[in-house]
Scaffold this active site. Structure first.
Site, mmCIF file in Angstrom:
data_model
loop_
_atom_site.group_PDB
_atom_site.id
_atom_site.type_symbol
_atom_site.label_atom_id
_atom_site.label_comp_id
_atom_site.label_asym_id
_atom_site.label_seq_id
_atom_site.Cartn_x
_atom_site.Cartn_y
_atom_site.Cartn_z
ATOM 1 N N TYR A 35 -0.407 -14.786 65.128
ATOM 2 C CA TYR A 35 0.856 -14.712 65.874
ATOM 3 C C TYR A 35 2.008 -14.445 64.895
ATOM 4 O O TYR A 35 2.869 -13.600 65.137
ATOM 5 C CB TYR A 35 1.051 -16.030 66.625
ATOM 6 C CG TYR A 35 2.403 -16.236 67.259
ATOM 7 C CD1 TYR A 35 2.756 -15.572 68.428
ATOM 8 C CD2 TYR A 35 3.324 -17.126 66.697
ATOM 9 C CE1 TYR A 35 3.996 -15.777 69.019
ATOM 10 C CE2 TYR A 35 4.560 -17.346 67.278
ATOM 11 C CZ TYR A 35 4.897 -16.671 68.439
ATOM 12 O OH TYR A 35 6.128 -16.882 69.022
ATOM 13 N N LYS A 73 4.491 -26.673 74.545
ATOM 14 C CA LYS A 73 4.703 -27.052 73.148
ATOM 15 C C LYS A 73 4.970 -28.556 73.067
ATOM 16 O O LYS A 73 5.064 -29.238 74.082
ATOM 17 C CB LYS A 73 5.882 -26.282 72.592
ATOM 18 C CG LYS A 73 5.778 -24.812 72.870
ATOM 19 C CD LYS A 73 6.077 -24.010 71.645
ATOM 20 C CE LYS A 73 6.072 -22.557 71.991
ATOM 21 N NZ LYS A 73 7.023 -22.284 73.075
ATOM 22 N N ALA A 74 5.139 -29.035 71.803
ATOM 23 C CA ALA A 74 5.172 -30.483 71.568
ATOM 24 C C ALA A 74 6.186 -31.252 72.439
ATOM 25 O O ALA A 74 5.800 -32.265 73.044
ATOM 26 C CB ALA A 74 5.401 -30.762 70.087
HETATM 27 P P1 NAD Z 1 7.021 -17.262 77.466
HETATM 28 O O1 NAD Z 1 5.556 -17.151 77.243
HETATM 29 O O2 NAD Z 1 7.520 -18.254 78.433
HETATM 30 O O3 NAD Z 1 7.608 -15.839 77.856
HETATM 31 C C1 NAD Z 1 7.036 -14.644 77.438
HETATM 32 C C2 NAD Z 1 6.910 -13.769 78.675
HETATM 33 O O4 NAD Z 1 6.347 -12.508 78.279
HETATM 34 C C3 NAD Z 1 5.972 -14.354 79.742
HETATM 35 O O5 NAD Z 1 6.661 -14.539 80.959
HETATM 36 C C4 NAD Z 1 4.883 -13.315 79.872
HETATM 37 O O6 NAD Z 1 4.403 -13.136 81.198
HETATM 38 C C5 NAD Z 1 5.587 -12.065 79.371
HETATM 39 N N1 NAD Z 1 4.598 -11.073 78.968
HETATM 40 C C6 NAD Z 1 3.521 -11.275 78.149
HETATM 41 N N2 NAD Z 1 2.805 -10.150 78.082
HETATM 42 C C7 NAD Z 1 3.430 -9.229 78.870
HETATM 43 C C8 NAD Z 1 3.146 -7.896 79.210
HETATM 44 N N3 NAD Z 1 2.070 -7.265 78.718
HETATM 45 N N4 NAD Z 1 3.982 -7.244 80.055
HETATM 46 C C9 NAD Z 1 5.068 -7.875 80.581
HETATM 47 N N5 NAD Z 1 5.392 -9.142 80.277
HETATM 48 C C10 NAD Z 1 4.581 -9.815 79.443
HETATM 49 O O7 NAD Z 1 7.670 -17.501 76.019
HETATM 50 P P2 NAD Z 1 9.137 -17.969 75.619
HETATM 51 O O8 NAD Z 1 9.036 -19.337 75.106
HETATM 52 O O9 NAD Z 1 10.102 -17.631 76.680
HETATM 53 O O10 NAD Z 1 9.381 -17.016 74.345
HETATM 54 C C11 NAD Z 1 10.082 -15.790 74.435
HETATM 55 C C12 NAD Z 1 9.982 -15.071 73.093
HETATM 56 O O11 NAD Z 1 10.485 -15.892 72.036
HETATM 57 C C13 NAD Z 1 8.565 -14.692 72.699
HETATM 58 O O12 NAD Z 1 8.590 -13.434 72.072
HETATM 59 C C14 NAD Z 1 8.182 -15.740 71.689
HETATM 60 O O13 NAD Z 1 7.199 -15.276 70.790
HETATM 61 C C15 NAD Z 1 9.509 -16.000 71.010
HETATM 62 N N6 NAD Z 1 9.558 -17.347 70.426
HETATM 63 C C16 NAD Z 1 9.629 -18.436 71.232
HETATM 64 C C17 NAD Z 1 9.655 -19.705 70.685
HETATM 65 C C18 NAD Z 1 9.738 -20.929 71.529
HETATM 66 O O14 NAD Z 1 9.792 -22.019 70.968
HETATM 67 N N7 NAD Z 1 9.755 -20.830 72.850
HETATM 68 C C19 NAD Z 1 9.607 -19.844 69.272
HETATM 69 C C20 NAD Z 1 9.508 -18.715 68.491
HETATM 70 C C21 NAD Z 1 9.515 -17.461 69.074
#
Ligand code: NAD
Length: 329
Positions: free
Chosen positions: A151, A194-195
């Site tokens: 990741y 998450k945690a």
């Molecule tokens: P999340 O999983 O809730 O949201 C990601 C969304 O992307 C989901 O709704 C999923 O359905 C959509 N998705 C995945 N594959 C797809 C596809 N092929 N086509 C269309 N949509 C698709 O995650 P989040 O917590 O909202 O995170 C958002 C972003 O922030 C992500 O890129 C994540 O890697 C990054 N991020 C989040 C955190 C955190 O703590 N939440 C930390 C570091 C980075």
């Protein structure tokens, strides 16, 4: 209305669904895109398109105009139980890299002026995060690269992809490395939580005087940033003249045992902790906010406990609702 338009990819997810609300409140016209609608509330977006961003043709169809701002949040992700077991590595890399390649190319074709990309603290080298009391997550420490998960490697590749489009195609990119964002309407059960959400759920479901399970010895350290703070920093970065990559996180580091204690205080429950084997990720991680303070004058405005209390109340409500449904069935 400002007359401005925004596209949020990943708008059915946790951060994306909150971001859509925030952009609408600021008067932008917003299109959301995702594989699914938000799970816990109906979307606020002016237009919401369901589809798969791994398909380049679909990406071209949704970037059908020169949006003023594009926020690319879609990724195949989850908590430690999803990212660190190794079982989803090929999906994580293939799916997220395809989304980023397709979205950037679609934005370039429409001359989108600026695009925000959500990278992650998971890009930082494992060897700088082995001391739980003193992790190094300064932006410059990312290289030589050695993330602890695929990741993280995909995020690092995509950071470089976005920066190369900025250099070669003139599209302005803004890159944040998010550190553990949490809050209401995030995954709270089922394996992708998450945690903070997992701990709140365990505390909410435990009977008074009962026990909760924590993966590992619970001495691993992390920091957690409440969703509202994350959105404020994201918008400031996107609209600034600073590309990043920059940390968006909190510097209030806690152990997972400490986080559990905080949730118990919020709940008014005294519970014991049983430590069980499980994926725990790096030993220590904390945001280093020196760069974002310097460039954007931003720092979180409220302590962890305030955000955790709001999250706990929401998860407790969800758990009660589930229980009522189960009893009625
Ligand atoms: P999340 O999983 O809730 O949201 C990601 C969304 O992307 C989901 O709704 C999923 O359905 C959509 N998705 C995945 N594959 C797809 C596809 N092929 N086509 C269309 N949509 C698709 O995650 P989040 O917590 O909202 O995170 C958002 C972003 O922030 C992500 O890129 C994540 O890697 C990054 N991020 C989040 C955190 C955190 O703590 N939440 C930390 C570091 C980075």
């Amino acid at each position: 209305m400002t007359g401005k338009t925004a596209l949020v990819s990943g708008a059915g997810g946790f951060i994306g669904s909150h971001l859509v609300r925030r952009l609408l409140a600021e008067g932008l016209w917003v299109r959301g895109v995702d594989l699914k609608f938000p799970e816990f509330s109906s979307t606020a977006a002016d237009d919401f398109v369901i589809g798969d961003l791994r398909d380049p043709g679909f990406c071209r169809s949704i970037v059908d105009r020169r949006f003023d701002e594009v926020y690319q949040l879609a990724a195949d992700m989850g908590g430690a139980g999803y990212i660190f077991t190794g079982e989803h590595d090929a999906d994580v890399m293939h799916n997220s890299a395809s989304i980023n390649l397709n979205m950037l190319e679609a934005c370039r074709r429409r001359a989108v002026p600026r695009i925000f990309y959500s990278s992650s603290a998971c890009i930082y080298p494992l060897h700088n995060q082995e001391d739980p009391d003193n992790p190094n997550c300064a932006e410059a420490s990312a290289y030589p690269a050695a993330p602890d998960s695929e990741y993280g490697w995909e995020k690092l590749f995509s950071e470089r992809l976005y920066l190369s489009y900025q250099r070669n195609h003139g599209i302005l990119v803004r890159i944040a490395r998010y550190h553990n964002i949490f809050g209401p309407e995030g995954a709270w059960q089922g394996g992708k939580e998450k945690a903070p959400a997992a701990v709140c759920r365990k505390v909410a479901l435990a009977p008074p005087g009962g026990e909760i399970e924590i993966w590992g010895d619970g001495n691993q350290t992390r920091s957690f940033l409440f969703i509202d703070e994350c959105l404020e920093a994201t918008l400031r970065l996107t609209r600034s003249d600073f590309s990043g990559p920059v940390n968006i996180g909190s510097e209030e580091m806690v152990t997972i045992n400490g986080l559990a204690g905080m949730a118990m205080r919020i709940a008014g429950k005294q519970l014991s902790i049983r430590h069980i084997p499980g994926p725990t990720g790096v030993r220590g991680r904390n945001s280093d906010n020196r760069l974002i303070r310097e460039k954007l004058g931003w720092a979180p405005s409220r302590p962890l406990e305030a955000g955790l209390a709001a999250t706990y109340r929401w998860i407790e409500q969800q758990a009660r609702r589930n229980e009522r449904v189960r009893q009625a069935a």
